[in-house]
Structures are given as structure tokens and as C-alpha cells.
Design an enzyme around this catalytic site. Structure first.
Site, short mmCIF file in Angstrom:
data_model
loop_
_atom_site.label_atom_id
_atom_site.label_comp_id
_atom_site.label_asym_id
_atom_site.label_seq_id
_atom_site.Cartn_x
_atom_site.Cartn_y
_atom_site.Cartn_z
N SER A 140 0.82 -1.22 0.00
CA SER A 140 0.00 0.00 0.00
C SER A 140 0.85 1.27 0.00
O SER A 140 1.83 1.38 0.73
CB SER A 140 -0.92 0.01 1.22
N LEU A 141 0.43 2.23 -0.82
CA LEU A 141 1.07 3.55 -0.84
C LEU A 141 0.48 4.48 0.22
O LEU A 141 1.00 5.58 0.43
CB LEU A 141 0.88 4.21 -2.21
N SER A 142 -0.59 4.05 0.86
CA SER A 142 -1.29 4.94 1.78
C SER A 142 -0.39 5.48 2.90
O SER A 142 -0.49 6.67 3.24
CB SER A 142 -2.51 4.23 2.38
N LYS A 199 -13.97 -3.44 2.32
CA LYS A 199 -14.85 -2.29 2.11
C LYS A 199 -16.32 -2.64 2.30
O LYS A 199 -17.12 -1.80 2.72
CB LYS A 199 -14.62 -1.71 0.72
N ASN A 235 -14.52 2.78 2.32
CA ASN A 235 -13.06 2.61 2.39
C ASN A 235 -12.44 3.45 3.51
O ASN A 235 -11.23 3.48 3.66
CB ASN A 235 -12.41 2.97 1.06
N ASP A 272 -13.39 6.73 -2.48
CA ASP A 272 -12.98 6.26 -3.80
C ASP A 272 -13.74 7.01 -4.90
O ASP A 272 -13.18 7.31 -5.96
CB ASP A 272 -13.25 4.76 -3.95
N GLY A 298 -14.64 -4.77 -15.11
CA GLY A 298 -14.63 -5.26 -13.74
C GLY A 298 -15.94 -4.98 -13.05
O GLY A 298 -16.71 -4.09 -13.46
N TYR A 318 -1.69 1.44 -10.46
CA TYR A 318 -0.72 2.55 -10.42
C TYR A 318 0.73 2.10 -10.52
O TYR A 318 1.63 2.94 -10.64
CB TYR A 318 -0.92 3.41 -9.16
N GLY A 359 -4.10 5.41 -11.89
CA GLY A 359 -4.52 4.90 -10.61
C GLY A 359 -3.89 5.65 -9.45
O GLY A 359 -4.51 5.79 -8.39
#
Length: 275
Positions: free
Chosen positions: A13-15, A64, A85, A100, A123, A214, A235
Site C-alpha cells: 500500500s502507498l497509503s 470495504k 473505504n 474512492d 470489472g 498505479y 490509478g
């Protein structure tokens, strides 16, 4: 104060990079943000055991939808999209939000994408449901949704009903070469490569493309679309803008967007160099 991103897997995760940069930019030196490995089975115990030192949580899939029954208050966007989220802890209870949708809207707006005449989503998971909600914000009334297994699209169809957006389910083989006004790919890396090849061969691309992947960037879909003249949203931009909305919900302060962007880009560059 404490915050964290929960998911399984979550190590990629980049969070943490985005949220920590926000805290630094806001001078919130006593705030922390961690990545916590947590699956569906462990979520309830984790959420309900957070103390008053906790500001909030970011949630990745598959959490989620699982979190919804654990919330005391659920934002309307989270209700209609069928997933939250973001959890914000307040004295009066646990609040759930879906940022999101804002991330998708802002990522498309940032590249100049306008209200689309026709839309295709690849998707049918939670992100696709958020994409439908984002389309409703743009005023779109219908979308084609490409799914491998229509029997797994029940949640998406339920979200479409709540949003009053008409959905037509298609298989990838049923797609024509006619390009939609907007294409949103919500599937993992590699899963949209067939569509990317179609754009490359025909030279016909949607007017705008958002690929929620991303890394690595550009994806084959993003590269083919850009080469054919489409405007492309990444992304990373979606992730950045949804994180900024989370920061504002958790801290009550405007997010330092450019500091977050720089931190996220630096972390992506670091990972690319390592690999």
C-alpha cells in the site's frame, strides 16, 4: 493520534507514504499511520477494539463491504456504492465513508475529462461500484460493464439500481471496436491487456481512460490509449485524491495535496529503482 490502512495483502500500500506526508505538511507531528495486515475474519475485532487515541482507518479490499455492519453512521455515497473505504472514529460512534468516488471524479477532472457520452467499465468489484457512483456525479445515466463471470456482478447491479444508472453486462469478446467516451478499468494489472491490444491494433481509443492500477505505470492500457490520443488518468491520481479526502475527514484540515503527491511519486520511484 493514530490511523492505519487495513487489508490483505497490505504491504504494497502507498497509503502510509501519502498520509504521513499529509501529517508532516499539516504539522501533526504526534500523528502516526501504519499498514496493518487484516482479513475479513479479523476486521470486527480490530475495529471495535480501537481506543480514543484512534482517528480513523483506511480500508482496502476485501474489507470495504465487510465493514458496513460495524458502522454506527454510514455516508450516503458509501451506502449507494455498497462499500466504505474510510472509518472515522468520533465520540458519537464509528462513521463510514467512501472516498474512492471522490478519487475517481478528481482524477478524471484533473486530466480534463468531461461528462462522457458513453461509458465502459471493466470489472464488477467494489471499485467498479465506486466508478458507477462517480459516473452518476458526472451525470451519466448508463454504462456497459465488462465482466468475466456475470454471476459475480450482483453487488454491482444492486449499486446500479440504487444509483439509477442503467448497466448492460458484456463479456470481453462481446465488445465492439467502437470506442466509448470514457473507459474505466478497475481490474488488476494485466487483466485489461486484451483491451489494450485492441486499441493498439485499431488505433481507436476512448476519449478518456482511467486505469486504477498505479504500478507499474504506464500500464499497457494507459500506453495504448495515450498513443491513440486519449487523455489518461492514472490509478495513482485516484489513490492520491481519495487519500486527500480521507485526511480531511480524519484531521478536519485541508489536505496538503502537492506534498502528498510528491511523497507518493517518490515512493513509487524508490520501488521502481529497487526492482
Amino acid at each position: 493520534m493514530k490511523a492505519a490502512v487495513l487489508g490483505s495483502p497490505v504491504a504494497h500500500s502507498l497509503s502510509p507514504a501519502l498520509h504521513r506526508a499529509a501529517y508532516a505538511g499539516l504539522g501533526l507531528d504526534d500523528w502516526t499511520y501504519e499498514a496493518v495486515e487484516c482479513d475479513d475474519a479479523a476486521l470486527a475485532a480490530y475495529v471495535t477494539s480501537r481506543g480514543p487515541e484512534w482517528a480513523g482507518l483506511s480500508l482496502t479490499m476485501p474489507l470495504k463491504r465487510t465493514v458496513l455492519p460495524l458502522l454506527d453512521h454510514t455516508d450516503q455515497l458509501a451506502v449507494v456504492a455498497g462499500g466504505a473505504n474510510t472509518v472515522v472514529f468520533r465520540p458519537e460512534g464509528r462513521y463510514g465513508y467512501n472516498t474512492d468516488v471522490q478519487g475517481i471524479v478528481d482524477a478524471l477532472t484533473e486530466v480534463g475529462a468531461t461528462a462522457p457520452g458513453s461509458v465502459t467499465i471493466i470489472g464488477a468489484g467494489a471499485t467498479a461500484c465506486s466508478a458507477l457512483a462517480a459516473l452518476a456525479e458526472f451525470g451519466a445515466a448508463a454504462a456497459d460493464v465488462v465482466v468475466r463471470d456475470p454471476s459475480r456482478a450482483a453487488d454491482l447491479l444492486a449499486a446500479a439500481d440504487r444509483l439509477n444508472v442503467h448497466v448492460r453486462l458484456l463479456s470481453l469478446t462481446a465488445l465492439t471496436d467502437a470506442a466509448p467516451g470514457l473507459l474505466i478499468s478497475t481490474v488488476p494489472a494485466g487483466a485489461a491487456d486484451g483491451y489494450a491490444e485492441r486499441i493498439r491494433v485499431t488505433g481507436r481509443a476512448p476519449a478518456a481512460v482511467l486505469d486504477v492500477v498505479y504500478a507499474p505505470w504506464p500500464t499497457p492500457l494507459a500506453a495504448a490509449a495515450a498513443a491513440a490520443g486519449a487523455v489518461v488518468a492514472s490509478g495513482f491520481a485516484m489513490l492520491l485524491h481519495q487519500a486527500a479526502a480521507q485526511v480531511e475527514l480524519m484531521t478536519g484540515k485541508p489536505a496538503p495535496l502537492e506534498a502528498m503527491r510528491a511523497a507518493g511519486e517518490a515512493e513509487l520511484a524508490r520501488r521502481t529503482a529497487v526492482h
